[in-house]
Each structure stands twice: as structure tokens, then as C-alpha cells.
Design an enzyme around this catalytic site. Structure first.
Site, PDB file in Angstrom:
ATOM      1  N   GLU A 259       0.891  -1.169   0.000  1.00  0.00           N
ATOM      2  CA  GLU A 259       0.000   0.000   0.000  1.00  0.00           C
ATOM      3  C   GLU A 259       0.918   1.204   0.000  1.00  0.00           C
ATOM      4  O   GLU A 259       1.542   1.510   1.014  1.00  0.00           O
ATOM      5  CB  GLU A 259      -0.874   0.006   1.262  1.00  0.00           C
ATOM      6  CG  GLU A 259      -1.758  -1.220   1.424  1.00  0.00           C
ATOM      7  CD  GLU A 259      -2.908  -1.251   0.428  1.00  0.00           C
ATOM      8  OE1 GLU A 259      -3.311  -0.174  -0.040  1.00  0.00           O
ATOM      9  OE2 GLU A 259      -3.376  -2.353   0.104  1.00  0.00           O
ATOM     10  N   CYS A 298      -2.755   8.832   3.074  1.00  0.00           N
ATOM     11  CA  CYS A 298      -2.508   8.280   1.738  1.00  0.00           C
ATOM     12  C   CYS A 298      -3.699   8.534   0.823  1.00  0.00           C
ATOM     13  O   CYS A 298      -3.563   8.551  -0.392  1.00  0.00           O
ATOM     14  CB  CYS A 298      -2.237   6.791   1.843  1.00  0.00           C
ATOM     15  SG  CYS A 298      -3.514   5.924   2.759  1.00  0.00           S
TER      16      CYS A 298
END
Ligand code: NAP
Length: 522
Positions: A259, A298
Site C-alpha cells: 500500500e 494516503c
């Protein structure tokens, strides 16, 4: 030994305090040292062996429902210590109360969600997927896909911005699947994750070896991994590349989920009127996604795509809301946005904005550190909300390549066409989330057909969703989290999708009677 507290690791059933190699953890609002962190002296290979030998046997003797019970207890403990964790988050991450809660409540909520779905899986040791499949003409030979726990260890490497949630969302899936966990929080903000693990270990309900924690650098932890182990990494694309290369170099084919970072786009479609609920939602979402956790998410919005005819009006609306933020030490109750987490993040933000200004104008912000309310003059890693506007062609510039991990986004005027929006979105190289604001279903569906493969999640803001939409930056455990390309290509959460990372899928073939024995509901 330092006089400052040293963050402890938990390895082989014991607390480990390193005696050298310290990195300081600071309060980013005033730069005071809170603790030191180091993983010096840890025998990483023996931690891996301990997880595989002890942790695995303890967990894999349990059913899915029993392991769900462990996950539930983890959730309860974090909830019970919410106030303490929020305070640590303020101190070490510089979060306002709301931003700290986003992490800490996200952690306990995600654990609770996985406990609930794990309980429903029942007292089974493996999971069935789909229905039995007839493999022979008369039906005397059938097949079925089943999922079994992998007999290895799950190594979790987390980013600095979500110390509680990052730990919890990964651990929930791995422990539910039956894999022991070695969790490694980012060093700079490890106090919250370390306390979460400490609380869970001290409650003494996990099987021995089910959960270990490395605080400090990762050392040679990855060198000891093999084909049945799993690495789940969250962090920058650069570090992800280093992790990939270490694992590939060893040739052991360890399963890796990444990720990474993402240039998320918020796209305003041309049907949205200036005075409309959808426009309000768009502006509200973009402002929240730029400023929550000081933009250190993010899933934060980095690129704001607006039809040319609306670009001035949207710029004005965004600026007038962003200007209301009070940046400073979250200990001051009037502060609405805290500092960046580290000196390194501050420096990267200043350099990043300078790089973006090569092709974009600074509309709001100083592009430099500012003093924060309630903080000593000259101290603290404060960076105000920053809006840029693309000056040159919409396709050009660092805005499509450079993630500035701070309250920073760039407005890009486009021609209002679906193709234009999809093309610009794709220039980001793969996003975790792309949000589209429209009430025109046909525009939305054409966009999805043209551009959905460039994102892991398509968030649709519309009048119908305006009252309940949580914002594009929320990674809900029910929905997939991860994105293609630059975003890492990983898949976390999404209910059982996230658990699947830690399970081995196999096809079982045999007589209908033999295969029926694998059905836990039979
Ligand atoms: P980072 O510098 O890449 O660090 C991430 C983690 O990797 C930390 O635990 C770090 O440990 C560790 N690490 C550093 N070097 C390593 C190596 N050679 N081998 C193995 N591990 C290593 O990222 P960050 O600054 O903490 O986080 C910010 C980035 O994460 C942003 O780019 C953001 O977009 C991304 N992020 C992505 C997601 C997502 O879900 N996609 C979520 C959050 C953040 P140390 O701290 O000890 O160096």
C-alpha cells in the site's frame, strides 16, 4: 543508557529494550524529545522462528470464530484506553483530537468489524469459496475451492501517519486468518502503536507468539522469510521498491502486499451548478481531505480537477474555507490543524511545493514552515493549508508525479469532457481513490468505463449521498483499500478480501461425498 524512555519491542514473549542506535521521537508541535527508539540487539531470525513455531500452532488450533474472539478483545482494549491513546497521538503525531480519533477509533472499529465477520464464519478451520463444481460427465468427480491459513508469519511494516489503524487493520486480518504477526510501526511515531501492542499483550489473552512487535529499524527481518510468509507493507513508493527488491533478491517468493502513495484526484463534473448540494459536498470533501491529519493521509486529495468555466469560482470557495484553519499545537483547543509529524516531512513538503510551482501558481500558503498557535516561536513543524493552480497545460507538471504529503493540493482546470478527466486521472499512475462529483449518471458511467482501472476506489459525490457520504479519505473495512500502479497494487480490507492475503487458496477435487466434507455448513 539514555535518561529518556526507550520504546520497547516485544520479541519471543519478552520485552526488549535496546541499549544503542537510538533515534529520538519528538513532539512535532514543540520539538521536545519524548522517547528514543531502536531495534538494536534484536535477533530477528529467532523472532520469525518463534512466530512460526509457537504463534502459528496456537492460532491454527483455533477456529475462525475463536480467533474472531481474540480480535474482539483487541478492539475492546483499544476502546477502553481511547483517552490515553488520543493523548499519545497528540504528543507524538501532533494530531488534533478529531485527527487522533480518526486513527484510534479507526483501529478499534476495524478490529470490531473483523471480529463480527469472523464470528459469522463459525467454528471452521478453512473457508469454502463458491459452490462445488462438476468436473466429470456424470458428476461423480467434483471440485471446490477452499482457503486455509498459510503456515508462516505475517510481517507488517507500517507508515508513520496511522500508527493505531495501520497496526490494527493488518493484525485483524492476519490473526483472523490464523497467521502470527510481527508488527513494525514507523519509528518516528511509534508511541501509539507501541502502547496498543503493550495493552493487548498485558491483557494476556493472545496465544504465545501470536503478536510480536519491532520498534526501530527493520534490520534483517526480511532475510529470514520464506514462501509461506507474508509481508504487508504500507509506506512510500520508494521504500516499497526497496522491500520488493530485498524479497526478489532472496528469491523465496514471499507474498508481498504493498500500500504505497497516491496522487488521488477529486473530479468535478460539468453538470454541477455553483449553488448546489453537490458543489457544497465537493468543496467540503476537498477541504477535509486536504487538511485532515495535516494532509498526511494516503487517501488525501492531491489533484482537484475542475471544468475551466468553474475554476475561478471553485478556487475562491476553497480558499475562503482553507483560510479559516488555525494551525498550531493541538494542545490549544482553538487549533484546527496540527503540525506535520517530523522535521523530514516538513522539509519534504517545502521541497515538494517548490517542485510543484515549476508548473503551478501558489494561490494559498507560504510554501514554507510557519509558526503555530500555542507553540514556541521557531519551533514545530507547521505548514499551512496550501493550494496551487496549474498554470500550464493540464497534462504537464510534477502535480501528476509528486506526492507532497502535507495539506497541499493543486487545482487543474480541464475541458469538462469525460475523456479529459479520465486521461488526467490516469496521469497519476494509479490512485487509491478517485472521487467524482456529479448528478449526471451517464457522465459517471462513461467515466467509470474510461477511467476506473486507474483507481482502487471510485467515490461518487452526488446530491443523493450528500447527507451521509463520509468523505473520500475514509478507508472503510467493508470496502477494498489499495490501488493499481503507483498506489502499490495491493488489496487490503474489503471484508474477506483482506483476510485472503493470509490464506492459501486451493482446489480440492474428489467424489461428491469427499468434497461435501469440506463444507462447514453441511
Ligand atoms: P516510509 O518512509 O516509506 O516508511 C514506511 C515504513 O517502512 C516505516 O515503518 C519504515 O521504518 C519502514 N522502512 C524504511 N526503510 C525500510 C527498508 N529499507 N526496508 C523495510 N522497511 C523500511 O513511509 P512513511 O514516511 O512512514 O509514510 C508516508 C508514506 O506512506 C506516504 O508516501 C504515504 O502515501 C504512504 N502511505 C500509504 C498508505 C496506504 O494505505 N496506501 C497509508 C499510509 C501511508 P522506519 O520508520 O523505522 O524508517
Amino acid at each position: 543508557m539514555s535518561e529518556v524512555e526507550v520504546v520497547r519491542s516485544y520479541v519471543r514473549g519478552r520485552w526488549h529494550v535496546s541499549e544503542s542506535g537510538y533515534r529520538p521521537l519528538v513532539n512535532p508541535a514543540n520539538e521536545e524529545v519524548l522517547a528514543n527508539v531502536s531495534s538494536d540487539g534484536i535477533d530477528f531470525a529467532s523472532a520469525v522462528k518463534f512466530a512460526r513455531d509457537r504463534g502459528r500452532s496456537g492460532l491454527q488450533q483455533m477456529s475462525f470464530a475463536q480467533r474472531a474472539g481474540l480480535v474482539k478483545q483487541m478492539s475492546t482494549i483499544l476502546r477502553e484506553h481511547r483517552a490515553e491513546l488520543l493523548e499519545l497521538s497528540r504528543l507524538n503525531n501532533g494530531t488534533t483530537r478529531g485527527d487522533g480519533a480518526f486513527d484510534v477509533d479507526g483501529a478499534s472499529g476495524t478490529l470490531a468489524y473483523y471480529a463480527a465477520i469472523g464470528k459469522k464464519l463459525g467454528d471452521t478451520e478453512f473457508l469454502c469459496e463458491g459452490e462445488p463444481i462438476q468436473l466429470s460427465r456424470e458428476g461423480g468427480f467434483v471440485g471446490r475451492h477452499i482457503l486455509v491459513p498459510r503456515p508462516g508469519v505475517a510481517v507488517h511494516i507500517n507508515a508513520f501517519n496511522f500508527p493505531a489503524w495501520g497496526f490494527a487493520e493488518k493484525a485483524a486480518c492476519a490473526l483472523l486468518a490464523g497467521m502470527p504477526v510481527i508488527t513494525k510501526p514507523a519509528s518516528a511515531t511509534s508511541l501509539v502503536a507501541a502502547r496498543c501492542v503493550e495493552l493487548i499483550i498485558e491483557a494476556e489473552f493472545l496465544p504465545e507468539g501470536a503478536l510480536q512487535m519491532i520498534c526501530g529499524s527493520v534490520g534483517d527481518l526480511l532475510d529470514g522469510l520464506g514462501p509461506q510468509d507474508v509481508v504487508a507493507f504500507t509506506g512510500s513508493a520508494e521504500t516499497a521498491a526497496a522491500v520488493r527488491s530485498v524479497l526478489a533478491g532472496r528469491g523465496t517468493l514471499t507474498r508481498l502486499n504493498v500500500e504505497a502513495d497516491s496522487l488521488n484526484a477529486a473530479i468535478l463534473a460539468p453538470d454541477v451548478a455553483t449553488e448546489s448540494r453537490t458543489m457544497d459536498l465537493f468543496v467540503r470533501d476537498v477541504v477535509r481531505e486536504m487538511t485532515q491529519k495535516a494532509g498526511q493521509k494516503c487517501t488525501a486529495v492531491r489533484r482537484i480537477l475542475v471544468p475551466e468555466t468553474m475554476a475561478d469560482a471553485v478556487t475562491d470557495q476553497l480558499c475562503s474555507r482553507l483560510e479559516t484553519f488555525v494551525v498550531g499545537d493541538p494542545a490549544d483547543e482553538n487549533v484546527t490543524m496540527g503540525p506535520l509529524a517530523t522535521q523530514g516531512q516538513l522539509q519534504a513538503a517545502e521541497e515538494g511545493v517548490a517542485a510543484l510551482t515549476a508548473s503551478a501558481d501558489l494561490v494559498l500558503g507560504t510554501a514554507k514552515r510557519i509558526d503555530g498557535r500555542g507553540a514556541p516561536e521557531g519551533k514545530g513543524y507547521f505548514f499551512g493549508p496550501t493550494l496551487l493552480r496549474q498554470r500550464e497545460s493540464a497534462e504537464a507538471g510534477a502535480v501528476h508525479r509528486r506526492e507532497v504529503f502535507a495539506p497541499v493540493a493543486a487545482l487543474i482546470a480541464y475541458d469538462g469532457s469525460v475523456e479529459g478527466a479520465a486521461g488526467l486521472n490516469a496521469l497519476g499512475g494509479g490512485t487509491l481513490v478517485t472521487s467524482v462529483y456529479t448528478d449526471d449518471l451517464s457522465w459517471l458511467q462513461t467515466f467509470a468505463a474510461a477511467g476506473a482501472a486507474s483507481t482502487g476506489r471510485l467515490y461518487v459525490g452526488s446530491e443523493g449521498a450528500a447527507d451521509e457520504a463520509p468523505g473520500s479519505g475514509v478507508a472503510l473495512p467493508q470496502s477494498l483499500h489499495g490501488g493499481p500502479g503507483r498506489a502499490g497494487g495491493g488489496e487490503e480490507l474489503g471484508g474477506l478480501i483482506g483476510v485472503g492475503l493470509y490464506l492459501q487458496r486451493l482446489a480440492v477435487q474428489g467424489s461428491p461425498t469427499a468434497i461435501a466434507g469440506f463444507d462447514p455448513t453441511a
